[in-house]
Write a protein that holds these residues in place. Structure first.
Motif, mmCIF file in Angstrom:
data_model
loop_
_atom_site.group_PDB
_atom_site.id
_atom_site.type_symbol
_atom_site.label_atom_id
_atom_site.label_comp_id
_atom_site.label_asym_id
_atom_site.label_seq_id
_atom_site.Cartn_x
_atom_site.Cartn_y
_atom_site.Cartn_z
ATOM 1 N N GLU A 321 61.041 38.696 46.716
ATOM 2 C CA GLU A 321 60.724 38.076 45.753
ATOM 3 C C GLU A 321 59.832 36.878 45.886
ATOM 4 N N ALA A 322 60.502 36.070 46.761
ATOM 5 C CA ALA A 322 59.636 34.684 47.268
ATOM 6 C C ALA A 322 58.184 35.056 47.537
ATOM 7 N N LYS A 323 58.217 36.031 48.651
ATOM 8 C CA LYS A 323 56.924 36.596 49.380
ATOM 9 C C LYS A 323 55.864 36.943 48.176
ATOM 10 N N ASP A 324 56.629 37.747 47.351
ATOM 11 C CA ASP A 324 55.602 38.414 46.116
ATOM 12 C C ASP A 324 55.054 37.334 45.290
ATOM 13 N N PHE A 325 55.893 36.265 44.851
ATOM 14 C CA PHE A 325 55.521 35.027 44.305
ATOM 15 C C PHE A 325 54.613 34.244 44.710
ATOM 16 N N CYS A 326 54.572 34.004 45.973
ATOM 17 C CA CYS A 326 53.743 33.076 46.733
ATOM 18 C C CYS A 326 52.522 33.720 46.742
ATOM 19 N N LYS A 327 52.492 35.142 47.171
ATOM 20 C CA LYS A 327 51.030 35.899 47.341
ATOM 21 C C LYS A 327 50.571 35.830 45.924
ATOM 22 N N PHE A 328 51.005 36.005 45.048
ATOM 23 C CA PHE A 328 50.449 36.046 43.615
ATOM 24 C C PHE A 328 50.011 34.696 43.372
ATOM 25 N N ALA A 329 50.738 33.514 43.411
ATOM 26 C CA ALA A 329 50.363 32.359 43.142
ATOM 27 C C ALA A 329 49.245 31.671 44.096
ATOM 28 N N MET A 330 49.104 32.202 45.130
ATOM 29 C CA MET A 330 48.145 31.758 46.206
ATOM 30 C C MET A 330 46.847 32.718 46.414
ATOM 31 N N THR A 331 46.779 33.812 45.790
ATOM 32 C CA THR A 331 45.717 34.713 46.044
ATOM 33 C C THR A 331 45.170 35.232 44.617
ATOM 34 N N ASP A 332 45.558 34.527 43.341
ATOM 35 C CA ASP A 332 44.941 34.739 42.091
ATOM 36 C C ASP A 332 44.084 33.661 41.875
ATOM 37 N N ALA A 333 42.574 34.164 41.959
ATOM 38 C CA ALA A 333 41.424 33.334 41.871
ATOM 39 C C ALA A 333 41.630 32.191 40.787
ATOM 40 N N LYS A 334 42.039 32.838 39.490
ATOM 41 C CA LYS A 334 42.084 32.198 38.248
ATOM 42 C C LYS A 334 43.180 31.225 38.197
ATOM 43 N N ILE A 335 44.275 31.650 38.892
ATOM 44 C CA ILE A 335 45.548 30.530 39.061
ATOM 45 C C ILE A 335 44.896 29.507 39.925
ATOM 46 N N GLN A 336 44.276 29.780 41.049
ATOM 47 C CA GLN A 336 43.718 28.448 41.800
ATOM 48 C C GLN A 336 42.827 27.970 41.239
#
Length: 427
Positions: A321-336
């Motif tokens: 879950e930690a890996k999935d969230f970090c990947k989501f947060a770090m690779t979503d262009a709009k969030i970044q």
């Protein structure tokens, strides 16, 4: 994100067996109601950005909850140093400064989750991938970067008849600095200096050295401060300081005051300086521009200053879950892009540069899009080896700079002595 407790290096070798009790994924107990809780350690605006990301993440993952704990860098590093050996008492997700990460990866090679199969290197700035990779293992997700440029006061340049396009080299900067000091006064009536320099820190030397594509250590961890390029960088830094165009300052507060007092015409700094300029000098809106850093002869690289990365506790009970969230947060262009727009966290995730905020620029800095400079410069930073000893070496380098700038000691001799000192210290 740049400031840190000087005890970090000592903390890395502190006791390794202390354990702190924690519920949720990071500890030994499972959170109630079959929900999986991720504990996150971060500081300042980065914590807020991760909180924002968690709200978006939970829309599709309602079974994952978050426990955000705000800590300063010194608090995080102390806890890491005392608990990484066991994996107990550590958050699932930990924010770490880029130049600190490798020290922990060296001391605790199994402390962080191996993300080699998750992080797509082509999606991130090359220099940031170099930062998170150690011994052929990716120890963290790259996050914010600090590509540098030269912030300059358009009004001072115009008053002195200086064309920013003519500032191509550090010699050009010195020449323009003399013109500006002779012509321009700040609101207090004092002559305007060209740039701020802390004569007890290595910042100016490190910046010029980075343009030549080298660091303090080579790939094998050997100090290289006595090499031709390093000496060349220090000689140029001394030339700039000795020319009289620099405004000497001491510490972060005085650095900020150079903006508030409008006492300098340029600031060679990372993209995150945008926030400081807007915060400390609101009266200067519309009076700033950004160009490339001046270059030293032979310098072909841009420079990065600052940034952080997101690591995952290798013994987390909720590693997936930690890996999935970090990947989501770090690779979503709009969030970044949102994290940059709201909090000034400049992303190292390249696809985010296509988002609107990077295309429209910042009106505070005029009509020209200043982000174009940083986007291009971020892609041209040299892949300089990062040593686990770099932080501990910084005090010795700062002392050498002080001897050269303030005491007028010979550059070559001082750098020879510095290399001997580093070899002895790190063997």
């Amino acid at each position: 994100m740049k400031r840190r407790n000087k005890a970090i290096a000592a903390m890395l070798v502190a006791a390794m067996t202390a354990s702190l009790a924690m519920t949720g994924c990071g500890g030994t107990e499972k959170a109630s109601n079959d929900k999986k809780e991720l504990t996150v350690w971060a500081w300042d605006v980065a914590l807020k950005a991760l909180e924002d990301a968690s709200v978006e993440y939970q829309k599709d993952h309602p079974d994952v909850t978050f426990n955000f704990e705000e800590m300063g860098t010194d608090q995080i590093y102390k806890k890491l140093s005392t608990s990484l050996a066991t994996g107990n008492g550590i958050a699932d997700i930990i924010l770490i400064e880029g130049d600190v990460l490798v020290g922990y990866a060296d001391k605790f090679p199994e402390g962080f989750l191996d993300l080699t199969d998750v992080v797509n290197a082509d999606d991130f700035l090359s220099s940031k991938m170099k930062e998170v990779t150690y011994n052929d293992k990716v120890h963290a997700f790259p996050w914010d970067a600090g590509p540098m440029g030269l912030f300059y006061r358009t009004d001072y340049f115009e008053e002195a008849g200086v064309n920013p396009d003519d500032i191509q080299t550090w010699d050009d900067l010195i020449e323009a600095g003399h013109k500006i000091e002779e012509t321009c006064k700040n609101p207090n009536g004092d002559p305007v200096k060209m740039l701020p320099v802390d004569p007890k820190k290595s910042s100016l030397y490190s910046m010029i050295r980075g343009e030549l594509g080298i660091g303090v250590f080579d790939e094998d961890g050997n100090p290289i401060v006595d090499c031709e390029k390093s000496i060349k960088a220090m000689e140029k830094a001394k030339e700039i300081y000795d020319s009289g165009v620099a405004l000497a300052y001491n510490g972060w507060d005085e650095y900020e005051q150079t903006v508030a007092n409008e006492s300098v015409a340029t600031i060679p700094e990372a993209v995150w300086m945008i926030g400081t300029i807007k915060d400390k000098g609101p009266q200067t809106e519309g009076k700033w521009g950004v160009i490339d850093l001046p270059k030293i002869d032979g310098g072909e690289y841009s420079v990065n200053n600052g940034g952080s990365d997101l690591a995952i506790n290798a013994k987390s009970k909720c590693a997936d879950e930690a890996k999935d969230f970090c990947k989501f947060a770090m690779t979503d262009a709009k969030i970044q892009a949102s994290a940059f727009e709201k909090y000034g966290l400049y992303p190292s995730y390249i696809p985010s540069y296509d988002e609107e905020v990077f295309q429209k620029g910042d009106s505070f800095f005029g009509e020209e899009n200043i982000y174009n400079v940083f986007i291009e410069n971020g892609k041209n930073v040299a892949d300089i080896p990062i040593s686990p000893n770099a932080l501990e070496a910084s005090d010795s380098i700062g002392a050498a700079v002080s001897k050269i700038f303030l005491n007028g000691e010979d550059v070559t001799t001082t750098m020879e002595n510095l290399e001997d000192e580093l070899k002895t210290k790190f063997n």
